[in-house]
Design a protein around this motif. Sequence first.
Motif, short mmCIF file in Angstrom:
data_model
loop_
_atom_site.label_atom_id
_atom_site.label_comp_id
_atom_site.label_asym_id
_atom_site.label_seq_id
_atom_site.Cartn_x
_atom_site.Cartn_y
_atom_site.Cartn_z
N PHE A 1 -2.36 3.15 5.02
CA PHE A 1 -3.73 2.88 4.60
C PHE A 1 -4.62 2.86 5.82
N THR B 1 -1.30 4.00 0.12
CA THR B 1 -0.29 4.89 -0.45
C THR B 1 1.07 4.36 -0.03
N LEU C 1 -7.36 1.27 -1.00
CA LEU C 1 -6.07 1.67 -1.58
C LEU C 1 -5.08 2.06 -0.50
N TRP D 1 5.69 8.00 -5.13
CA TRP D 1 4.45 7.65 -4.45
C TRP D 1 3.64 6.76 -5.37
N LYS E 1 -0.13 4.33 -5.57
CA LYS E 1 -1.41 3.90 -5.00
C LYS E 1 -1.58 2.45 -5.41
N THR F 1 2.23 7.70 -8.84
CA THR F 1 1.26 8.79 -8.97
C THR F 1 1.93 10.14 -8.80
N TYR G 1 2.45 -1.35 -11.26
CA TYR G 1 2.00 -0.11 -10.64
C TYR G 1 2.85 1.05 -11.16
#
Length: 70
Positions: free
Chosen positions: A14, A22, A20, A50, A52, A42, A39
Amino acid sequence: MSLSEMEKETVIQFDESTNLATVYTASWTVARSLKKAGYQPTKKSQGGWWFKIPVNGISIQGEKETTKIG
C-alpha cells in the motif's frame, strides 16, 4: 499444486495515496482468514489470491503491543 512452507508467502502493498491495501497470498490459512473477516478475493490464480482491504484493517502484532496501520 503443492507449495513448500517457504513458498506460501503473503505480501501486503500500500501507499499513502489511497486507503486500500493489496494483499497477495499463496497461503490457504491467510486466504481463509481474510475470507472469514468478510473480504473476497479480487483475483485468483493457481496457488494464489489477491484481496483489496482497507489499510486501517491491517494490524501488526509485536512482542510488546499491537499496532494498527493507517
